[in-house]
Design a protein around this motif. Sequence first.
Motif, PDB file in Angstrom:
ATOM      1  N   LEU A   1       0.820  -1.215   0.000  1.00 48.83           N
ATOM      2  CA  LEU A   1       0.000   0.000   0.000  1.00 48.83           C
ATOM      3  C   LEU A   1       0.853   1.264   0.000  1.00 48.83           C
ATOM      4  CD1 LEU A   1      -2.847  -1.043   2.469  1.00 48.83           C
ATOM      5  CD2 LEU A   1      -3.108  -0.501   0.030  1.00 48.83           C
ATOM      6  N   ARG A   2       1.916   1.281   0.776  1.00 48.16           N
ATOM      7  CA  ARG A   2       2.792   2.459   0.809  1.00 48.16           C
ATOM      8  C   ARG A   2       3.444   2.702  -0.555  1.00 48.16           C
ATOM      9  NH1 ARG A   2       3.500   0.346   5.895  1.00 48.16           N
ATOM     10  NH2 ARG A   2       5.387  -0.812   5.352  1.00 48.16           N
ATOM     11  N   HIS A   3       3.881   1.633  -1.191  1.00 42.26           N
ATOM     12  CA  HIS A   3       4.479   1.798  -2.519  1.00 42.26           C
ATOM     13  C   HIS A   3       3.437   2.251  -3.536  1.00 42.26           C
ATOM     14  CE1 HIS A   3       8.697   0.554  -2.217  1.00 42.26           C
ATOM     15  NE2 HIS A   3       8.290  -0.125  -1.161  1.00 42.26           N
ATOM     16  N   ALA A   4       2.235   1.700  -3.451  1.00 45.56           N
ATOM     17  CA  ALA A   4       1.170   2.123  -4.367  1.00 45.56           C
ATOM     18  C   ALA A   4       0.837   3.594  -4.150  1.00 45.56           C
ATOM     19  CB  ALA A   4      -0.071   1.259  -4.165  1.00 45.56           C
ATOM     20  N   ARG A   5       0.747   4.014  -2.901  1.00 43.69           N
ATOM     21  CA  ARG A   5       0.485   5.432  -2.594  1.00 43.69           C
ATOM     22  C   ARG A   5       1.558   6.316  -3.207  1.00 43.69           C
ATOM     23  NH1 ARG A   5       2.051   6.684   3.145  1.00 43.69           N
ATOM     24  NH2 ARG A   5       4.019   6.413   2.064  1.00 43.69           N
ATOM     25  N   ASP A   6       2.810   5.924  -3.025  1.00 45.89           N
ATOM     26  CA  ASP A   6       3.913   6.721  -3.559  1.00 45.89           C
ATOM     27  C   ASP A   6       3.848   6.801  -5.083  1.00 45.89           C
ATOM     28  OD1 ASP A   6       4.734   7.055  -0.958  1.00 45.89           O
ATOM     29  OD2 ASP A   6       6.403   5.633  -1.103  1.00 45.89           O
ATOM     30  N   GLU A   7       3.496   5.693  -5.719  1.00 44.67           N
ATOM     31  CA  GLU A   7       3.397   5.693  -7.183  1.00 44.67           C
ATOM     32  C   GLU A   7       2.220   6.544  -7.662  1.00 44.67           C
ATOM     33  OE1 GLU A   7       3.688   1.860  -9.081  1.00 44.67           O
ATOM     34  OE2 GLU A   7       5.418   1.286  -7.849  1.00 44.67           O
ATOM     35  N   LEU A   8       1.116   6.502  -6.929  1.00 45.40           N
ATOM     36  CA  LEU A   8      -0.047   7.307  -7.316  1.00 45.40           C
ATOM     37  C   LEU A   8       0.235   8.802  -7.168  1.00 45.40           C
ATOM     38  CD1 LEU A   8      -2.864   5.148  -5.695  1.00 45.40           C
ATOM     39  CD2 LEU A   8      -2.496   5.505  -8.149  1.00 45.40           C
ATOM     40  N   LEU A   9       1.073   9.156  -6.224  1.00 44.68           N
ATOM     41  CA  LEU A   9       1.412  10.564  -5.996  1.00 44.68           C
ATOM     42  C   LEU A   9       2.528  11.066  -6.912  1.00 44.68           C
ATOM     43  CD1 LEU A   9       1.298  10.648  -2.091  1.00 44.68           C
ATOM     44  CD2 LEU A   9      -0.265  11.824  -3.666  1.00 44.68           C
ATOM     45  N   ASP A  10       3.249  10.161  -7.533  1.00 45.41           N
ATOM     46  CA  ASP A  10       4.393  10.541  -8.365  1.00 45.41           C
ATOM     47  C   ASP A  10       3.916  11.099  -9.707  1.00 45.41           C
ATOM     48  OD1 ASP A  10       6.709  10.728  -9.912  1.00 45.41           O
ATOM     49  OD2 ASP A  10       7.543   8.862  -9.111  1.00 45.41           O
ATOM     50  N   PRO A  11       4.147  12.385  -9.976  1.00 46.07           N
ATOM     51  CA  PRO A  11       3.676  12.978 -11.236  1.00 46.07           C
ATOM     52  C   PRO A  11       4.313  12.321 -12.468  1.00 46.07           C
ATOM     53  CG  PRO A  11       4.955  14.576  -9.955  1.00 46.07           C
ATOM     54  CD  PRO A  11       4.830  13.343  -9.130  1.00 46.07           C
ATOM     55  N   ARG A  12       5.477  11.727 -12.309  1.00 48.04           N
ATOM     56  CA  ARG A  12       6.117  11.055 -13.447  1.00 48.04           C
ATOM     57  C   ARG A  12       5.362   9.797 -13.866  1.00 48.04           C
ATOM     58  NH1 ARG A  12      11.694  10.286 -10.590  1.00 48.04           N
ATOM     59  NH2 ARG A  12      10.129   9.640  -9.102  1.00 48.04           N
ATOM     60  N   LEU A  13       4.512   9.272 -12.962  1.00 46.54           N
ATOM     61  CA  LEU A  13       3.757   8.053 -13.257  1.00 46.54           C
ATOM     62  C   LEU A  13       2.283   8.342 -13.493  1.00 46.54           C
ATOM     63  CD1 LEU A  13       5.403   5.726 -10.571  1.00 46.54           C
ATOM     64  CD2 LEU A  13       5.992   5.949 -12.986  1.00 46.54           C
ATOM     65  N   ALA A  14       1.948   9.587 -13.754  1.00 49.30           N
ATOM     66  CA  ALA A  14       0.549   9.999 -13.923  1.00 49.30           C
ATOM     67  C   ALA A  14      -0.135   9.268 -15.074  1.00 49.30           C
ATOM     68  CB  ALA A  14       0.464  11.506 -14.135  1.00 49.30           C
ATOM     69  N   GLY A  15       0.608   8.801 -16.055  1.00 48.73           N
ATOM     70  CA  GLY A  15       0.014   8.100 -17.193  1.00 48.73           C
ATOM     71  C   GLY A  15      -0.338   6.649 -16.905  1.00 48.73           C
ATOM     72  N   ARG A  16       0.107   6.114 -15.786  1.00 55.10           N
ATOM     73  CA  ARG A  16      -0.213   4.723 -15.432  1.00 55.10           C
ATOM     74  C   ARG A  16      -1.593   4.659 -14.808  1.00 55.10           C
ATOM     75  NH1 ARG A  16       3.926   1.667 -12.012  1.00 55.10           N
ATOM     76  NH2 ARG A  16       2.951  -0.112 -13.014  1.00 55.10           N
ATOM     77  N   SER A  17      -2.344   3.654 -15.168  1.00 53.97           N
ATOM     78  CA  SER A  17      -3.677   3.491 -14.575  1.00 53.97           C
ATOM     79  C   SER A  17      -3.552   3.024 -13.126  1.00 53.97           C
ATOM     80  CB  SER A  17      -4.485   2.468 -15.375  1.00 53.97           C
ATOM     81  OG  SER A  17      -3.953   1.168 -15.187  1.00 53.97           O
ATOM     82  N   VAL A  18      -4.617   3.234 -12.374  1.00 48.40           N
ATOM     83  CA  VAL A  18      -4.653   2.765 -10.989  1.00 48.40           C
ATOM     84  C   VAL A  18      -4.491   1.245 -10.960  1.00 48.40           C
ATOM     85  CG1 VAL A  18      -6.122   2.537  -8.945  1.00 48.40           C
ATOM     86  CG2 VAL A  18      -5.993   4.728 -10.147  1.00 48.40           C
ATOM     87  N   ALA A  19      -5.123   0.555 -11.887  1.00 51.84           N
ATOM     88  CA  ALA A  19      -5.004  -0.909 -11.941  1.00 51.84           C
ATOM     89  C   ALA A  19      -3.562  -1.332 -12.191  1.00 51.84           C
ATOM     90  CB  ALA A  19      -5.915  -1.476 -13.025  1.00 51.84           C
ATOM     91  N   ALA A  20      -2.860  -0.617 -13.078  1.00 54.76           N
ATOM     92  CA  ALA A  20      -1.460  -0.953 -13.361  1.00 54.76           C
ATOM     93  C   ALA A  20      -0.603  -0.745 -12.118  1.00 54.76           C
ATOM     94  CB  ALA A  20      -0.943  -0.120 -14.521  1.00 54.76           C
ATOM     95  N   VAL A  21      -0.880   0.323 -11.371  1.00 59.78           N
ATOM     96  CA  VAL A  21      -0.148   0.573 -10.131  1.00 59.78           C
ATOM     97  C   VAL A  21      -0.425  -0.549  -9.138  1.00 59.78           C
ATOM     98  CG1 VAL A  21       0.028   2.101  -8.114  1.00 59.78           C
ATOM     99  CG2 VAL A  21      -0.020   3.078 -10.422  1.00 59.78           C
ATOM    100  N   ALA A  22      -1.692  -0.908  -8.991  1.00 53.89           N
ATOM    101  CA  ALA A  22      -2.064  -1.974  -8.053  1.00 53.89           C
ATOM    102  C   ALA A  22      -1.351  -3.272  -8.399  1.00 53.89           C
ATOM    103  CB  ALA A  22      -3.580  -2.178  -8.055  1.00 53.89           C
TER     104      ALA A  22
END
Length: 165
Positions: free
Chosen positions: A97-118
Amino acid sequence: LTRHGSEIPDAQSERILAQASDLTISLFATSANAEYGDARQRTMLDSIKAYVETHFRDPGLTPDEIAVAANISTPYPHKLFEGDYETVALHLRGLRLRHARDELLDPRLAGRSVAAVAHSCGFGDISGFNRAFKAAYGITPSDVRRGAADGSPGLSASLARGGPH
């Protein structure tokens, strides 16, 4: 013994001295073994946490697999995590969850879907991820992604206050 040693008959003094010495040695040995055991357990726990940190992205990672990798019995990791008032599964989920949160907040990863992050953080299904994330942070992953994209002030700070422990 030091206060009343003179009252002990000579025939018994050697036996009593030997028993007192054995008792003292046993007490010191027990204390030393407990401290050594604690250090060994802490080292094993640190090793297990390092393994989990390296492999958390694998959705098939389970407490059983972690025990096999550490070459210990399946219940032992659970016992080790009890000292941290945690379970193996909760530690793994919190890390994901912490890594997913960090990825969701990272503007460089804004193009990744939530599902891809999960999925990249080891969650097998998106609905389970959404529920766990909302329970941990009080906000949905999609709302985090939108807030990060909008530049919402305080989003990072509010997410840092909540979250898995």
